[in-house]
Each structure stands twice: as C-alpha cells, then as structure tokens.
Enzyme design. Structure first.
Site, PDB file in Angstrom:
ATOM      1  N   ASP A 466      47.242   0.448 -26.991  1.00 57.27           N
ATOM      2  CA  ASP A 466      46.583   0.048 -25.742  1.00 57.27           C
ATOM      3  C   ASP A 466      46.602  -1.458 -25.535  1.00 57.27           C
ATOM      4  O   ASP A 466      46.558  -1.930 -24.400  1.00 57.27           O
ATOM      5  CB  ASP A 466      45.178   0.650 -25.588  1.00 57.27           C
ATOM      6  CG  ASP A 466      44.258   0.372 -26.743  1.00 57.27           C
ATOM      7  OD1 ASP A 466      44.719  -0.166 -27.755  1.00 57.27           O
ATOM      8  OD2 ASP A 466      43.065   0.716 -26.629  1.00 57.27           O
TER       9      ASP A 466
HETATM   10  C1  LAN Z   1      36.698   0.624 -42.164  1.00 61.58           C
HETATM   11  C2  LAN Z   1      37.295  -0.705 -42.104  1.00 61.58           C
HETATM   12  C3  LAN Z   1      38.582  -0.940 -42.808  1.00 61.58           C
HETATM   13  C4  LAN Z   1      36.675  -1.650 -41.409  1.00 61.58           C
HETATM   14  C5  LAN Z   1      37.312  -2.842 -40.836  1.00 61.58           C
HETATM   15  C6  LAN Z   1      37.162  -2.828 -39.358  1.00 61.58           C
HETATM   16  C7  LAN Z   1      38.339  -2.247 -38.588  1.00 61.58           C
HETATM   17  C8  LAN Z   1      38.694  -0.866 -39.071  1.00 61.58           C
HETATM   18  C9  LAN Z   1      37.994  -2.190 -37.091  1.00 61.58           C
HETATM   19  C10 LAN Z   1      37.408  -3.540 -36.590  1.00 61.58           C
HETATM   20  C11 LAN Z   1      37.933  -3.750 -35.160  1.00 61.58           C
HETATM   21  C12 LAN Z   1      38.527  -2.413 -34.757  1.00 61.58           C
HETATM   22  C13 LAN Z   1      37.368  -1.574 -34.274  1.00 61.58           C
HETATM   23  C14 LAN Z   1      39.548  -2.354 -33.654  1.00 61.58           C
HETATM   24  C15 LAN Z   1      40.442  -1.288 -33.535  1.00 61.58           C
HETATM   25  C16 LAN Z   1      40.630  -0.393 -34.701  1.00 61.58           C
HETATM   26  C17 LAN Z   1      39.623  -0.519 -35.870  1.00 61.58           C
HETATM   27  C18 LAN Z   1      39.138  -1.936 -36.087  1.00 61.58           C
HETATM   28  C19 LAN Z   1      40.309  -2.803 -36.464  1.00 61.58           C
HETATM   29  C20 LAN Z   1      41.275  -1.116 -32.264  1.00 61.58           C
HETATM   30  C21 LAN Z   1      42.586  -1.841 -32.501  1.00 61.58           C
HETATM   31  C22 LAN Z   1      41.587   0.355 -31.967  1.00 61.58           C
HETATM   32  C23 LAN Z   1      42.091   0.620 -30.540  1.00 61.58           C
HETATM   33  C24 LAN Z   1      41.102   0.111 -29.521  1.00 61.58           C
HETATM   34  O1  LAN Z   1      41.363   0.482 -28.203  1.00 61.58           O
HETATM   35  C25 LAN Z   1      40.896  -1.370 -29.652  1.00 61.58           C
HETATM   36  C26 LAN Z   1      42.148  -2.108 -29.229  1.00 61.58           C
HETATM   37  C27 LAN Z   1      39.780  -1.780 -28.694  1.00 61.58           C
HETATM   38  C28 LAN Z   1      40.445  -1.681 -31.104  1.00 61.58           C
HETATM   39  C29 LAN Z   1      40.250  -3.135 -31.390  1.00 61.58           C
HETATM   40  C30 LAN Z   1      39.464  -3.378 -32.625  1.00 61.58           C
END
Ligand code: LAN
Length: 736
Positions: A466
């Site tokens: 996205d």
């Molecule tokens: C369990 C663990 C490893 C924790 C670390 C945190 C990450 C997994 C999270 C932090 C930010 C996070 C929520 C994110 C995403 C996936 C998981 C993340 C990276 C994504 C890229 C998934 C797709 C979404 O549409 C969007 C682009 C908003 C988010 C952005 C941040």
C-alpha cells in the site's frame, strides 16, 4: 560501581542546563534539541554548546514536535469548510522538513525501548546522557499511576512484559531501585509472580542481559533455517517481521550468550523475582505466563514441539556439525539483512538483536557494531514527555504521500502558494522510490522491490504494497493531473505497477510486504504469546483496496500498459474485498482503528471501479454501517478495543481522525445526503484551533490486533482532505 566500563556516563545527567519537571525528575533544556533530517534519515541532536545553540535556531517543526509553543499566528476564523482546510494546511505546511517530508513521533508500543537499552548495555555502547535523562522521563510519564505498571502499548493494561521490561530499562538508565515509583512497579511485578511469568520475548531479552537463565526460554533453534524450502512451515515462508526477529534470536539462542554479570545485573537478579535468584527453577517456568500477557496462548502443537526440542533434540540429537551449519547460515542471513538495509534494519526489534549478534560475531568495535550504533539513533524520538523508541525509523514516505493527496483532493494543488511545498514532497517521493532489487534477492528470501515505495525511507528499503500504491497515486496526481515536473519517469511508474502486480495473492487480496508463502496453519507455531496473526502474510483490506485504487488511476493515464493484467488483478481484488466484507457491511482494518479506517479504503476502491452508493449494494451496505455509528455530536469515534475484539466499540468521545475517515468514505462512495456529512464537517471545524491545528486525541493505529501505534499526522491530513472534498461536493457555504 558496575563493572561495565560504560555505566559511568550513563548515570551522569546531561551537563548543565538541566531543570526538573513536575515530578521532580531532571529534564534537559528543550531549547537545545534539533531534529536533523538527512535525506529522510531523522535523528535528534542535543546542542551542548551555547554558540551552536545560538547559531542554529530551532525550527517551527522542532518546537512543535517537542511540545513547545510554535509562535504560529492565529488565522482568520474559518467559517467555511474550505477555509478550515486551508487553515489546517497552513499550520501543517510549517512542519515540512528540508528534504520534502514530514516527520512525527511513532510511539505506542512499550516493548521497543527496553530492547534497545539492553542492546546498548550489553554492547558497551554509552548512552548519551541527554538520552538517558529523557528516557527516564518518558517511561515514568507512561507508568500507569494506579498500579505502577506498564502495558504492551501506551493504552494497554499492565502486564509482565510491559512492567518487567520497562522496569529493567529504567534501572539501565540509572534509576535507583529505591525510587518510590520503582518500588511500586516492583510490587506489581511480584504480584504478577515475577519475571518468570513474562512472554517469550521478555525471557529472551532478560537472558541476553544475564538476569535470567536460558533454560527459562523456550527453544529457538537456528536449525529450523536448514529445513528445505519446500517444507510448508519453513521460516522463509513466515511473516517478514517474525522471520527477521526469529533470525537473530535463533542465532543468539544457539550461542546462549549472556552479558557477563556485573553489579547492576546482580542486583537486578534479586529485584525481578519473588525468591532468591539461585533458588528459581527456570527450566520449570519455560511455559509460565501470566494471564495479563497471554493474549494468544501457545497451541498444544507448539508446546509438544518445545517438549521434544528440550527433552530429546537438544540433549541427544543436536550434533555440533548441524549447529555449526545452522549458525553459519543464520549468520549469513543476518549479514545480508544488515547490508541490504544499510544497518537500519527492518524494524526496531530485529535491528538491536542483529547488533548484539554483530557484537558477538564481529567483535565489540567492529564496523558492523559501529554502524548499528549509529543507526539505533534513527529509532529514537523526543517529545514533550521525554524520549521514546519509534515503531519504525519514521513514517516519511507514508505521511508525505498522504499529505500530497490531501492537498490534491482538497483542491489546492494548482494554487501557487502550495506548489513549492508539493514540489518538495514530490522530490522526496522521487528520492525514495526503490530503484533496484536487493542483491541476491532469492537467497535472502526478499520480495521483488524495484519500483516500490517503502513506508519510511529507501535505506530501510522494504517494499510495502500500500505504500507503493499511495506513492504511485500521489505521483500520478501531481505529475499527470496537476502539471508538476515529471521527476519520476514513465518507466518508473510502470516499475511500480509491475511491483504491485507481483504482490497479489491467489486469493485476490494483497498483503503488506510479500505475497503469502504459507498456510494459516503455521499460526499454530506462534510462540510470541502477546501478538496474534503474526506467522504468515495475510491479506489486508487496506493493502488490497489501496492497490486497486492506484491501479485504477494509473490505467486512466496509461490505458495500454498491461491492460488485461491490470483489469484481471483489479477484478480479482474487488472480488476479494467483497468476500471479506462482513454481513453488517463493514471491513475489519488491520493497521488503523479500525472499521472506520478500513471503510475509507474499501469504499474508495469500490468507487474507483465504478461501484458507488447509487450503483452497488455492497457500497451501500458499507455506507449504512458507517451511518449507524455516527455519534450524537456528528462525529465518529472508535475505541482501540475494536481491533482486539473484532467488534465495533464506540469510543466515549468522537475523534477527529475517525470522523474524517468516515466522512471521506461516505463522500468517495457518493453518499448523496448532505445532512449527516454536514454534521461531521461541523465537528471537525469545531475541534480546530485558531492557528489551524488539531490537537492530539486517542491513538490511531494498530498492528497484530493487540498493539496500538500513533500516527500523529493523521489528525492533520485526513481532516484537511475531508473538509476540502466536502466543499468540492457540497459547496462552501458558511457552517458556523
Ligand atoms: C512484533 C514486532 C516485530 C514489532 C515491531 C513493530 C512492527 C511489526 C510494526 C510497527 C509499524 C508497523 C505497524 C507497520 C506496518 C507493519 C507492522 C509494523 C512494521 C505496515 C507496513 C503494514 C501495512 C500498513 O498499511 C502500513 C503501511 C500502514 C504499516 C506501517 C507500519
């Protein structure tokens, strides 16, 4: 004193210019902090020297992010929606940074900072004293006053994970165990049964620090990386965040490495348990977990696998030659991840773990350790409450793409006043599109990324479906619809489309980082306890719908390019979106809270293929769902509990973000009746401040169903977009 040579500077507060905050804790001089943005790489710097401090004035953005008065003027009262949008944009425009992007805090999770601090500690990395001072303030500001604990995320209930890890974090930055707040936290931890009742990740980190024995940690054998690729649960098939965390974790588990005992860790050993350390039977507590932490209990299958590993594999079958091969292969993958991300890492969990692995493998002062040391700063953020760890190394591309779209949708893109700002935003998008695949893509199991946009920066460099879709859409809007210079060539737009088309799953849906590589049954091996739905890449309504919307827009300008494939992909995706729509007309959102967020993307994408309130029963059901949830004051407000319970839970107060999402969803779907929309618009206007800003309300984002995360810029660009679109559709009559 500690035997750690670096503990000295940790405990020294920042020199000079310290004050105390309302709790009596030391506070740095906030007029000395500067946010540095080098091509999107954001770090905070503290200026010790008075001369430097004078010569380098604080920007409005610095002041805003630090919670200091910005001095921005009151604006003429906004009586119409368009004026309100303009005032909002006027305020927000001051926060754009030199490379063209916007920055923000990206906090929420409460388990990131402790991992980073343990990493600093065990790798003898001196923590800058101004960091230590502000980390203390932040952690105390986020301690739950009622019970003295911390939760998984800032709004969550106290848990062993939160309490134990943040207690340790505070001790590592020099807080005394006698501090009354620490006594309270320890009391709660003991009430929970002590650190042995924490989840797997807590036990792992505590073992690294040397305040828990490795027998207490469920096995993380690197041997699993030797499984042939065809094995249905081989790790290359897991969700990327689990895979990349499990990777260094398994290497470190195999080494059973712990920081050598010193005075501080010796003390911690006595503080974290309800009985003397030497009397704790760690092996017996491998599976102990407090119910406050047990969001997703381990399955019988995983428990059985762990028993076999502990009782049979490890003692009898784990041959040194297998171990050697497994460690070499996992090390190779760790190295590739570091090099492919310029040591920035996928995220703030795997990056510090990789650093510990580098410390052990390459040595304390090696190139890799020094690179990681620098990069950890990219995750740190300062706000009024102190210093925290962000969930990624920033939200740069994501926010920049959406602010661009908001300006376009609101109808401001052709106004000369805003064009320099938009040009810079476009330059940023240009700079951060990923131009090449990573070297040896197959070997390190990476998804194709040429043409993609990442969520944060090109250094991090992971494709996200996205983010690619939104980057593409913003670029098309600026370059094709509003005559901005074609910085991003036609070929690169096509590369983005190629990349997106490679990301569609056979279901028709899109995941975030990679296509789905395994069956959902692999979820049975979820060992994390605190997160759900983490083992494979799932389809997400937001990712699917954003891809449809962007492909639709692309085909308007390039109708011939891969026309049949795009048509087929969209058709399949729309089928999927309809398939996951619930009987009540709603969609469950994975990354924002929650049903209102998903409705925005879903209804917009349906409209992009011609399905609107008037023409499509599915769109109509989606609208009706939202209308039912509108609150008495005209706004929408959804609690974060929607995400964990999978049911719509009203927030006690309407929220600016969810109001904007719902309004946009309804308007994009072509909902024809003005009355409910006007009430929502009035609510947005009533919450706006005289200088054009909106204030922070409840947390906006989520991941893994249980953990909340902040998107502070949402409160700007979504209302701006909603207000502008409303005035386009319904005119710009005075509403106040
Ligand atoms: C369990 C663990 C490893 C924790 C670390 C945190 C990450 C997994 C999270 C932090 C930010 C996070 C929520 C994110 C995403 C996936 C998981 C993340 C990276 C994504 C890229 C998934 C797709 C979404 O549409 C969007 C682009 C908003 C988010 C952005 C941040």
């Amino acid at each position: 004193m500690s035997s750690n040579p670096h503990i000295g500077p940790w405990r020294t507060p920042a020199q000079g210019h310290l004050t105390t905050d309302a709790n009596g804790d030391l506070k740095t001089d906030y007029s000395r902090w500067r946010l540095v943005d080098e091509e999107g790489r954001q770090t905070w710097r503290y200026l010790e020297s008075d001369v430097e401090n004078q010569e380098w004035p604080q920007s409005v953005a610095d002041k805003y992010h630090l919670g200091m008065p910005t001095g921005l003027p009151e604006l003429p009262e906004a009586k119409t929606p368009l004026k309100a949008a303009e005032n909002g944009l006027s305020f927000f425009s001051h926060l754009q940074l030199e490379p063209g992007n916007w920055a923000c805090e990206y906090g929420g999770p409460m388990f990131l900072l402790p991992g980073i601090l343990i990493t600093y500690y065990v790798t003898n990395t001196p923590i800058p004293p101004e960091y230590a001072t502000e980390i203390k303030r932040y952690l105390f500001a986020r301690q739950h006053p009622e019970d003295g604990g911390w939760g998984l995320h800032i709004e969550g209930h106290s848990s062993v994970f939160g309490t134990c890890m943040n207690y340790v974090a505070l001790r590592l930055v020099g807080v005394s165990e006698e501090d009354p707040r620490m006594i309270k936290a320890r009391g709660l931890l003991h009430k929970f049964g002590g650190a042995i009742y924490g989840p797997h990740w807590a036990k792992f980190w505590l073992s690294i620090l040397g305040v828990m024995e490795w027998e207490g940690v469920n096995p993380v054998p690197p041997e699993i990386w030797l499984l042939p690729d065809w094995v249905p649960f081989a790790p290359w098939r897991w969700w990327i965040h689990m895979r990349q965390v499990f990777l260094p974790m398994s290497w470190l588990w195999s080494k059973q490495w712990s920081h050598p005992l010193d005075d501080l860790t010796r003390q911690l050993r006595e503080e974290l348990y309800t009985q003397p350390y030497s009397s704790v039977d760690f092996a017996a507590h491998r599976n102990s977990i407090h119910e406050a932490d047990n969001y997703y209990p381990k399955t019988w299958l995983l428990n059985a696998a762990n028993e076999v590993l502990v009782r049979v594999w490890n003692p009898y079958l784990r041959h040194p030659s297998i171990v050697k091969r497994a460690e070499e292969w996992t090390w190779e993958l760790i190295r590739m991840e570091d090099e492919n991300t310029k040591y920035a890492g996928l995220g703030p969990v795997n990056n510090p773990m990789n650093m510990v692995a580098c410390f052990i493998h390459d040595g304390p002062d090696s190139y890799s350790v020094r690179q990681h040391r620098e990069r950890l700063n990219d995750y740190m953020w300062v706000k009024d409450e102190g210093m925290l760890a962000n969930g990624t190394n920033g939200v740069q591309v994501w926010d920049t793409a959406f602010i661009t779209q908001a300006i376009v949708v609101a109808g401001f893109a052709d106004e000369p006043k805003w064009r320099p700002m938009l040009t810079k935003a476009l330059e940023f998008l240009d700079d951060h599109q990923l131009r090449e695949n990573v070297p040896d893509q197959e070997k390190c199991y990476r998804q194709h990324r040429k043409g993609a946009w990442p969520f944060s920066t090109k250094d991090q460099g992971y494709t996200v479906s996205d983010c690619t879709a939104e980057g593409l859409r913003s670029t098309l809007q600026l370059q094709e619809m509003h005559g901005f210079p074609k910085l991003i060539s036609e070929q690169r737009l096509k590369d983005a489309v190629d990349c997106l088309l490679l990301m569609q799953n056979p279901s028709g849906g899109f995941s975030e980082y990679e296509i789905t590589r395994a069956s959902p049954k692999v979820e049975w091996l979820n060992a994390a306890e605190v997160f759900g739905g983490i083992m494979i890449s799932y389809d997400h309504p937001e990712c699917t719908t954003a891809s449809v919307t962007a492909l639709s827009l692309f085909s308007k300008f390039y109708p011939k390019y891969r026309a049949d494939e795009i048509r087929a992909a969209k058709q399949k995706a729309v089928g999927h979106i309809k398939h996951v729509q619930r009987a009540d007309g709603s969609w469950y959102g994975s990354w924002g809270i929650c049903f209102t967020y998903a409705a925005l993307f879903a209804l917009e994408s349906l409209a992009s293929v011609g399905e609107t309130y008037e023409t499509s029963p599915d769109s109509r059901r989606g609208c009706d769902f939202l209308l039912e949830k509108q609150q008495a004051d005209g706004g929408w407000g959804e609690s974060y509990l929607s995400s964990s319970t999978h049911q719509y839970v009203q927030h006690e107060k309407s929220q600016v973000c969810q109001t904007a999402w719902s309004l946009l969803a309804l308007m994009e779907a072509g909902y024809p009746h003005k009355e409910p929309l006007e009430r929502g618009i009035k609510l947005l206007m009533s919450r706006q401040q005289r200088n054009g800003e909106w204030l922070q309300e409840a947390i906006e984002g989520v991941f893994n169903q249980s953990c909340m995360i902040s998107y502070p810029n949402y409160k700007f660009y979504w209302p701006i977009r909603a207000l502008g679109l409303y005035s386009k559709k319904f005119g710009n009559a005075e509403l106040v």
